[in-house]
Scaffold this active site. Structure first.
Site, mmCIF file in Angstrom:
data_model
loop_
_atom_site.group_PDB
_atom_site.id
_atom_site.type_symbol
_atom_site.label_atom_id
_atom_site.label_comp_id
_atom_site.label_asym_id
_atom_site.label_seq_id
_atom_site.Cartn_x
_atom_site.Cartn_y
_atom_site.Cartn_z
ATOM 1 N N GLU A 101 -17.129 -16.285 -2.261
ATOM 2 C CA GLU A 101 -18.082 -16.958 -3.007
ATOM 3 C C GLU A 101 -17.662 -18.381 -3.379
ATOM 4 O OE1 GLU A 101 -21.207 -15.867 -3.017
ATOM 5 O OE2 GLU A 101 -20.905 -13.905 -2.985
ATOM 6 N N TYR A 105 -23.645 -7.031 6.638
ATOM 7 C CA TYR A 105 -23.189 -7.209 5.181
ATOM 8 C C TYR A 105 -24.263 -6.763 4.307
ATOM 9 C CZ TYR A 105 -22.647 -9.613 0.595
ATOM 10 O OH TYR A 105 -22.540 -9.904 -0.783
ATOM 11 N N TRP A 163 -24.035 -18.072 3.738
ATOM 12 C CA TRP A 163 -23.317 -16.886 3.770
ATOM 13 C C TRP A 163 -22.720 -16.514 5.200
ATOM 14 C CZ3 TRP A 163 -20.464 -15.124 0.485
ATOM 15 C CH2 TRP A 163 -19.912 -13.769 0.286
#
Length: 191
Positions: A42, A20, A50
């Site tokens: 999010e 990512y 994350w």
């Protein structure tokens, strides 16, 4: 060896986190579908790591119809219950309902000829803002811009879009370049 942002290297180098960071993070996005994916991710990431969300990314995409705006905006109580029963995602009713609610507002915007990603970029007139921290500094959890956008979004009915969630979104879509100043990807732009 290439230097990456501290948030990637502070623990074990998890493959999904590295991927990512190297291929997506803080790269300018102008695609509405991608912005909807990041908004959903999010919202679900709020209060979690994350890395956790990246591990659930495929299931989120499946459960939210690959972020098809019209389909998600039409979700009802049965869909919420279906998602609440799926152990592959974060089963948080407030987050699930927030995604549906936010997609409904964005669908209304589309009927008015507006897009979510264009709305976000309008705050900087399509300019990327470098907020990447210097060595030893931390990336801000929220900024003046994320607070402004969060306030506007809440005014029109968005849910789960506080300043921290919005800041993470701004970094995800590349409006804010959050790469550390000494990160090898700091100067990398493009989609």
């Amino acid at each position: 060896m290439l230097k990456r942002c501290h948030w990637v290297t502070s623990g074990s180098l998890a493959p999904e986190l590295v991927d990512y960071h190297d291929k997506e993070y803080s790269r300018p996005v102008h695609d509405e579908q991608k912005a909807l994916e990041y908004l959903c991710m999010e919202i679900f990431q709020s209060g979690l790591s994350w890395q956790t969300i990246l591990k659930k990314r495929k299931a989120l995409a499946e459960d939210f119809e690959n972020y098809d705006l019209a389909k998600v905006a039409a979700f009802g109580a049965e869909d919420v219950e279906r998602l609440m029963a799926d152990p592959r995602i974060i089963r948080n009713r407030r987050k699930i309902e927030a995604v549906v609610q936010d997609f409904q507002i964005i669908e209304d915007w589309h009927h008015e000829g507006r897009s979510f990603i264009d709305y976000l970029w309008s705050f900087t007139e399509d300019e990327v803002i470098d907020i990447g921290p210097a060595a030893g500094e931390k990336l801000p959890a929220a900024t003046t811009l994320s607070k402004t956008i969060s306030k506007e979004l809440k005014t029109v009915g968005f849910a789960f879009t506080g300043p921290v969630v919005v800041e993470s979104l701004l970094q995800a879509v590349g409006i804010h370049n959050g790469h550390n100043q000494d990160c090898a990807w700091h100067g990398v732009m493009g989609e």
